[in-house]
Scaffold this motif. Structure first.
Motif, PDB file in Angstrom:
ATOM      1  N   ASN A   7      42.132  40.213  49.635  1.00  0.00           N
ATOM      2  CA  ASN A   7      41.499  41.528  49.767  1.00  0.00           C
ATOM      3  C   ASN A   7      42.095  42.527  48.780  1.00  0.00           C
ATOM      4  O   ASN A   7      41.373  43.344  48.194  1.00  0.00           O
ATOM      5  N   SER A   8      43.397  42.456  48.571  1.00  0.00           N
ATOM      6  CA  SER A   8      44.046  43.359  47.613  1.00  0.00           C
ATOM      7  C   SER A   8      43.554  43.100  46.191  1.00  0.00           C
ATOM      8  O   SER A   8      43.284  44.031  45.432  1.00  0.00           O
ATOM      9  N   VAL A   9      43.433  41.828  45.843  1.00  0.00           N
ATOM     10  CA  VAL A   9      42.951  41.476  44.500  1.00  0.00           C
ATOM     11  C   VAL A   9      41.512  41.945  44.315  1.00  0.00           C
ATOM     12  O   VAL A   9      41.164  42.537  43.277  1.00  0.00           O
ATOM     13  N   ALA A  11      39.953  44.357  45.966  1.00  0.00           N
ATOM     14  CA  ALA A  11      39.919  45.820  45.965  1.00  0.00           C
ATOM     15  C   ALA A  11      40.373  46.378  44.623  1.00  0.00           C
ATOM     16  O   ALA A  11      39.799  47.339  44.108  1.00  0.00           O
ATOM     17  N   THR A  12      41.386  45.754  44.035  1.00  0.00           N
ATOM     18  CA  THR A  12      41.861  46.192  42.718  1.00  0.00           C
ATOM     19  C   THR A  12      40.789  45.959  41.654  1.00  0.00           C
ATOM     20  O   THR A  12      40.557  46.826  40.796  1.00  0.00           O
ATOM     21  N   ALA A  13      40.138  44.825  41.707  1.00  0.00           N
ATOM     22  CA  ALA A  13      39.084  44.526  40.733  1.00  0.00           C
ATOM     23  C   ALA A  13      37.932  45.517  40.859  1.00  0.00           C
ATOM     24  O   ALA A  13      37.407  46.011  39.850  1.00  0.00           O
ATOM     25  N   ALA A  15      38.102  48.583  42.126  1.00  0.00           N
ATOM     26  CA  ALA A  15      38.573  49.904  41.704  1.00  0.00           C
ATOM     27  C   ALA A  15      38.595  50.010  40.176  1.00  0.00           C
ATOM     28  O   ALA A  15      38.193  51.032  39.615  1.00  0.00           O
ATOM     29  N   LEU A  16      39.051  48.960  39.506  1.00  0.00           N
ATOM     30  CA  LEU A  16      39.051  48.977  38.035  1.00  0.00           C
ATOM     31  C   LEU A  16      37.634  49.086  37.491  1.00  0.00           C
ATOM     32  O   LEU A  16      37.376  49.831  36.542  1.00  0.00           O
ATOM     33  N   THR A  20      36.980  52.665  35.597  1.00  0.00           N
ATOM     34  CA  THR A  20      37.165  52.514  34.156  1.00  0.00           C
ATOM     35  C   THR A  20      36.276  53.456  33.339  1.00  0.00           C
ATOM     36  O   THR A  20      36.769  54.091  32.398  1.00  0.00           O
TER      37      THR A  20
END
Length: 62
Positions: A7-9, A11-13, A15-16, A20
């Protein structure tokens, strides 16, 4: 791989991907502002007195 890490990975993807374009627009605006400030400084420096300008053309220090 745990679900929290996955989930963290994800969510980071996301968000980027979402932020961006905003970050790029902000970078362009900051670079544009820097160019405007630099041009203003160069123009101000160019309008110095003739004696200072003559010294610079002769290779003297500022």
């Amino acid at each position: 791989m745990t679900h929290d890490l996955a989930n963290s990975v994800l969510a980071t993807a996301v968000a980027l991907r979402v932020f961006t374009p905003d970050a790029m627009a902000l970078a362009r605006r900051l670079l544009g502002a820097g160019v405007r400030v630099g041009v203003a400084a160069l123009l101000e420096r160019r309008s110095d007195s003739p004696a200072v300008s003559a010294g610079r053309q002769d290779g003297g220090n500022e």
